[in-house]
Enzyme design. Structure first.
Site, PDB file in Angstrom:
ATOM      1  N   ASN A 209       0.846  -1.191   0.000  1.00 54.34           N
ATOM      2  CA  ASN A 209       0.000   0.000   0.000  1.00 54.34           C
ATOM      3  C   ASN A 209       0.885   1.245   0.000  1.00 54.34           C
ATOM      4  O   ASN A 209       2.114   1.140  -0.070  1.00 54.34           O
ATOM      5  CB  ASN A 209      -0.958  -0.011   1.197  1.00 54.34           C
ATOM      6  CG  ASN A 209      -0.216  -0.135   2.517  1.00 54.34           C
ATOM      7  OD1 ASN A 209       0.574   0.733   2.881  1.00 54.34           O
ATOM      8  ND2 ASN A 209      -0.455  -1.233   3.229  1.00 54.34           N
ATOM      9  N   ASP A 278      -4.376  -6.440   4.153  1.00 56.45           N
ATOM     10  CA  ASP A 278      -5.456  -7.304   4.650  1.00 56.45           C
ATOM     11  C   ASP A 278      -5.453  -8.676   3.981  1.00 56.45           C
ATOM     12  O   ASP A 278      -5.962  -9.641   4.548  1.00 56.45           O
ATOM     13  CB  ASP A 278      -6.813  -6.631   4.403  1.00 56.45           C
ATOM     14  CG  ASP A 278      -6.982  -5.376   5.248  1.00 56.45           C
ATOM     15  OD1 ASP A 278      -6.487  -5.366   6.395  1.00 56.45           O
ATOM     16  OD2 ASP A 278      -7.579  -4.409   4.754  1.00 56.45           O
ATOM     17  N   LEU A 307      -4.150  -6.169  15.097  1.00 56.20           N
ATOM     18  CA  LEU A 307      -4.785  -5.420  16.183  1.00 56.20           C
ATOM     19  C   LEU A 307      -5.758  -6.299  16.963  1.00 56.20           C
ATOM     20  O   LEU A 307      -5.794  -6.271  18.194  1.00 56.20           O
ATOM     21  CB  LEU A 307      -5.497  -4.187  15.620  1.00 56.20           C
ATOM     22  CG  LEU A 307      -6.077  -3.219  16.657  1.00 56.20           C
ATOM     23  CD1 LEU A 307      -4.983  -2.679  17.570  1.00 56.20           C
ATOM     24  CD2 LEU A 307      -6.798  -2.064  15.965  1.00 56.20           C
TER      25      LEU A 307
END
Length: 398
Positions: A209, A278, A307
């Site tokens: 990204n 992801d 997380l």
């Protein structure tokens, strides 16, 4: 301030007369003061005035070595506990910001390892000129700190911002700087994740990204400056490694999770700033995938949710996540806070100008439990990182 060594670098402007009083007041407060002058400064005040006030030799010629056993400008740079440029003209600010060393003052400043402060003094229009603003911003990034000029009547006849701060105020700031402090994160261990992850497609391609790592690095540096023992877990970035902390380089989401988990039990605060992929290719090729006629498809699988994993394992840790969104920012961030058992989510809209990836600035909303919201408008990421920690620590004390 007793015994603290302060090198005052005086550059050319009418505010030099204030520097004489500044040196006198620093010396009276117990500091050991040495003075260095540019040629322009000597046009306003004779070096003898500073010699009398400091009770030390005054330096102004790079090639006049008063002690042949040392190189003067290097020796002075090493000697000082604090270097104070007062007044700091637009000229010297521009030179140091661009690495120019053409006199004793600028040469010494480039050799300095101690903190450097500048007290600007110039015409109000000069102070607002884009080049001067740009140079000040660059020096701030380089670690130089500025004593903001006052507003008032200027020697050029204008009234506005540009007057060098009064000597009494500068001495008070110097005294505060040397005052022993207990930093708010002293004795605490802080883990910060930063940058992107890379998920390999084959030996030459990967999924990633746009994260530059700048926000995460700013958070790590802010934690360090607040006294923490910092572990920075960094994805692949083009940033210089920060000093005063341990840096663990990783590549994939799995690498990042394992690196954080290895430190997690002993951590007090975890700041998960990294933009983690992801999804990853389900079957990464061991050889370069060759192109073929027509379209192709790649099967993807979920990467570990770092997380959420940390939230499930959380015991005493304060867990702070980041959410980069393009729409419904606070709604998504609130959902993330709850689902992942975090204590705070820092949410930002990456479509905003001057916010998000690859910028030096950001605009965010800090979201916590009990409908807590704190908005931080457009500011440098370095300043934002400091403000976020201060806000969270202050709220923890309530």
């Amino acid at each position: 301030m007793n015994g603290k060594k302060v090198l005052v670098c005086v550059t050319g402007g009418i505010a030099v007369y204030k520097a004489v009083a500044l040196v006198s007041k620093l010396q009276q407060a117990g500091a050991v003061v040495k003075v260095m002058m540019t040629d322009s400064a000597r046009q306003f005040v004779n070096p003898l005035s500073f010699q009398v006030m400091s009770k030390n030799d005054v330096f102004f010629d790079t090639f006049d070595e008063k002690d042949s056993s040392v190189i003067a400008h290097i020796d002075l740079a090493d000697w000082a506990d604090l270097i104070l440029v007062a007044p700091a003209t637009a000229n010297v600010i521009g030179k140091v910001a661009n690495g120019i060393a053409d006199n004793m003052v600028t040469t010494t400043l480039l050799a300095a390892s101690s903190p450097v402060w500048m007290a600007p003094a110039m015409n109000v229009h000069m102070y607002d000129h884009p080049a001067v603003v740009r140079n000040i911003e660059q020096l701030y990034k380089d670690g130089v700190r500025f004593i903001e000029p006052s507003e008032g009547f200027l020697a050029c006849g204008y009234v506005g911002k540009g007057r060098m701060e009064e000597p009494e105020k500068i001495v008070a700031l110097v005294a505060e700087h040397f005052q022993p402090k207990t930093l708010p994160l002293q004795g605490k261990k802080v883990i910060v994740s930063a940058g992107p992850t890379r998920e390999r497609i084959d030996p030459v391609r990967f999924v990633t990204n746009f994260s530059s790592g700048k926000m995460g690095y700013a958070m790590a540096e802010a934690a360090r400056d607040l006294g923490a023992d910092v572990v920075l877990v960094s994805g692949p970035v083009a940033l210089a490694k920060p000093t005063g902390m341990r840096v663990v380089d990783v590549e994939s989401a799995q690498d990042m999770l394992e690196a954080i988990e290895a430190e997690y039990d002993t951590a007090d605060i975890v700041v998960k700033t990294a933009a983690v992929a992801d999804y990853r290719p389900k079957n990464a090729a061991t050889q370069k995938v060759k192109k073929k006629d027509g379209d192709t498809f790649m099967e993807m699988e979920r990467t570990p949710d770092i997380l959420a994993t940390l939230g499930n394992k959380k015991k005493h840790q304060l867990l702070i996540g980041f959410a980069a969104e393009t729409n419904d920012v606070e709604t998504y961030a609130q959902g993330k806070l709850t689902r992942k058992n975090a204590d705070y989510i820092v949410a930002n809209d990456v479509t905003e100008v001057g916010a998000g990836f690859n910028t030096d600035t950001n605009t965010v909303t800090l979201i916590g439990h009990s409908d807590y919201r704190a908005r931080f408008e457009h500011m440098p990421k370095t300043e934002l990182a400091k403000r976020l920690f201060e806000t969270i620590l202050k709220r923890a004390e309530q």
